[in-house]
Design a protein around this motif. Structure first.
Motif, PDB file in Angstrom:
ATOM      1  N   THR A 114       0.805  -1.223   0.000  1.00  0.00           N
ATOM      2  CA  THR A 114       0.000   0.000   0.000  1.00  0.00           C
ATOM      3  C   THR A 114       0.835   1.268   0.000  1.00  0.00           C
ATOM      4  O   THR A 114       0.287   2.358  -0.191  1.00  0.00           O
ATOM      5  CB  THR A 114      -0.950   0.014   1.213  1.00  0.00           C
ATOM      6  N   THR A 299      -0.395  10.127  -7.584  1.00  0.00           N
ATOM      7  CA  THR A 299      -1.548   9.513  -6.929  1.00  0.00           C
ATOM      8  C   THR A 299      -1.445   9.654  -5.421  1.00  0.00           C
ATOM      9  O   THR A 299      -0.478   9.172  -4.813  1.00  0.00           O
ATOM     10  CB  THR A 299      -1.647   8.030  -7.318  1.00  0.00           C
ATOM     11  N   LYS A 301      -3.454   9.323  -1.488  1.00  0.00           N
ATOM     12  CA  LYS A 301      -4.423   8.477  -0.804  1.00  0.00           C
ATOM     13  C   LYS A 301      -5.178   9.294   0.240  1.00  0.00           C
ATOM     14  O   LYS A 301      -4.586  10.129   0.935  1.00  0.00           O
ATOM     15  CB  LYS A 301      -3.736   7.294  -0.123  1.00  0.00           C
ATOM     16  N   ARG A 307     -12.390  10.644  -0.831  1.00  0.00           N
ATOM     17  CA  ARG A 307     -11.872  10.776  -2.196  1.00  0.00           C
ATOM     18  C   ARG A 307     -12.902  11.313  -3.181  1.00  0.00           C
ATOM     19  O   ARG A 307     -12.623  12.253  -3.936  1.00  0.00           O
ATOM     20  CB  ARG A 307     -11.370   9.412  -2.679  1.00  0.00           C
ATOM     21  N   LEU A 351      -6.476   0.083  -1.529  1.00  0.00           N
ATOM     22  CA  LEU A 351      -6.070   1.155  -2.436  1.00  0.00           C
ATOM     23  C   LEU A 351      -7.207   1.578  -3.361  1.00  0.00           C
ATOM     24  O   LEU A 351      -7.372   2.770  -3.652  1.00  0.00           O
ATOM     25  CB  LEU A 351      -4.858   0.720  -3.258  1.00  0.00           C
ATOM     26  N   GLN A 354      -9.155   4.253  -1.924  1.00  0.00           N
ATOM     27  CA  GLN A 354      -8.466   5.428  -1.388  1.00  0.00           C
ATOM     28  C   GLN A 354      -7.787   6.317  -2.418  1.00  0.00           C
ATOM     29  O   GLN A 354      -7.598   7.510  -2.176  1.00  0.00           O
ATOM     30  CB  GLN A 354      -7.405   4.980  -0.374  1.00  0.00           C
ATOM     31  N   VAL A 355      -7.367   5.763  -3.556  1.00  0.00           N
ATOM     32  CA  VAL A 355      -6.470   6.512  -4.438  1.00  0.00           C
ATOM     33  C   VAL A 355      -7.210   7.506  -5.327  1.00  0.00           C
ATOM     34  O   VAL A 355      -8.350   7.272  -5.744  1.00  0.00           O
ATOM     35  CB  VAL A 355      -5.634   5.567  -5.328  1.00  0.00           C
TER      36      VAL A 355
END
Length: 382
Positions: A114, A299, A301, A307, A351, A354-355
């Protein structure tokens, strides 16, 4: 009565800025190809292959029609077949895995770390055991240099050697990056890359390349690339495909390769400014100290749920974003039945929630970047 206008949109990847820089020269080289009428395997293709190999530090480079075909050609050249297992990260674009069923083999999905977003070596070991337990023969691992950063080859290469795996490095997003001062393209048994226009080194259409030090492999790849030809195009000694790189694309890429080092340096400078401007409000990318990134994407997080609110707020400010990727490969409908290293691949799944990627390219000027940073901070209440 006054009306407020919406902020002018910022390009996510500004291909037009690079086009403006290269403009007349690219026009000239494309016209040279048009006038020569050597649209297939013209001299520019060979010149590009030679310069790509020199840049990457490999003995050979072979141009082809796309990064996806580059992957497929290598699996075919190595004789990967039904009953074989090919190990792919679960957090990647689908092309990494989609070529595996083309040759009848089985993709086995591996978790990712991660922090760097790249293949987790411990999960690779588990995936190999899972494959064997299901009666599959481990054959190839495809580490992906995601978002521009090379995978952890110090850990992956010894695992591959221990288990007799070929290492096919997917550097579609990472070409130009380094691992222990070695360029991607000079690591593993072979490397595939893409020249899709949005890539750090991109053409004006589809294209790709293969890198290797194996001269015998190159001969097989050249045959496969042109319908499996033997002594000439009308003798077919193996089942092949049409996977050549067009001469026009080679001519364009030669001009772009000439400025690629400068663009890599610019991407690094821009990434550092993002780090400085956003490091206290979001989890910014982590680059392994043994690596350099070409920053195909920048990118960050954020906690799950934050997000998408950020994306909406930035869009209102004319700042585009993208999510790479919302679903891990083992949750994609087309791939859900294939094996995984463990029942849950928690890193990839985390991920995907979150990304979010911000505008990133070599021509992102400081005032525009400051606007992006300010918009992110405002949206996050910082």
């Amino acid at each position: 009565m006054t009306t407020s206008s919406a902020p002018a949109p910022i390009p996510f990847i500004d291909l037009a800025a690079q086009r403006a820089r290269l403009g007349p020269r690219v026009d000239e080289v494309v016209l040279e190809v048009l006038q020569s009428c050597r649209f297939i395997q013209g001299p520019q293709v060979l010149e590009l292959e030679e310069k790509l190999a020199k840049f990457a530090g490999s003995r050979f480079a072979l141009g082809c029609s796309s990064g996806t075909d580059a992957l497929a050609l290598l699996l075919a050249a190595w004789g990967v077949k039904p009953g074989d297992a090919v190990f792919c990260p679960a957090f990647t674009f689908c092309a990494t895995a989609e070529v595996v069923p083309w040759v009848g083999a089985t993709p086995v999905f591996v978790d990712v770390k991660t922090d760097t977003f790249n293949m987790d070596p411990e999960s690779l070991e588990a995936a190999i055991e899972t494959a064997r337990a299901q009666g599959l023969e481990p054959k190839v691992v495809i580490p992906v240099d995601l978002f521009g950063q090379p995978a952890d080859y110090d850990a992956i290469l010894p695992i591959a050697e221990k288990h007799g795996l070929k290492v096919l490095c997917d550097t579609a997003q990472g070409f130009g990056g380094t691992w222990n001062n070695r360029r991607t393209g000079s690591i593993g048994d072979a490397t595939a890359t893409s020249f899709f226009p949005a890539k750090p080194l991109g053409g004006y259409g589809d294209g790709g390349a293969i890198f290797t030090d194996d001269e015998e492999l190159v001969g097989i790849l050249k045959s496969l690339r042109e319908h499996g030809q033997g002594v000439d195009r009308y003798q077919n000694v193996r089942i092949g495909m049409t996977a050549r790189l067009d001469t026009i694309q080679a001519a364009v890429l030669l001009e772009k390769l000439a400025i690629f080092e400068e663009e890599i340096a610019a991407r690094e400078r821009i990434a550092r400014r993002y780090h400085e401007g956003l490091g206290d409000v979001a989890q910014v990318p982590v680059v392994d100290p043994r690596a350099t990134s070409v920053w195909a994407q920048y990118t960050i997080k954020l906690p799950a749920g934050v997000r998408d609110d950020l994306a909406t707020a930035l869009a209102a400010e004319g700042v585009p974003t993208a999510v790479y990727y919302r679903q891990p490969m083992h949750h994609q409908p087309a791939y859900a039945e294939f094996p995984t290293a463990t029942p849950s691949l928690k890193g990839a799944e985390e991920l995907c929630a979150q990304v979010i990627s911000l505008p990133m390219h070599a021509y992102l000027d400081e005032p525009t970047q400051d606007r992006v940073i300010a918009a992110v901070r405002k949206a996050l209440g910082k």
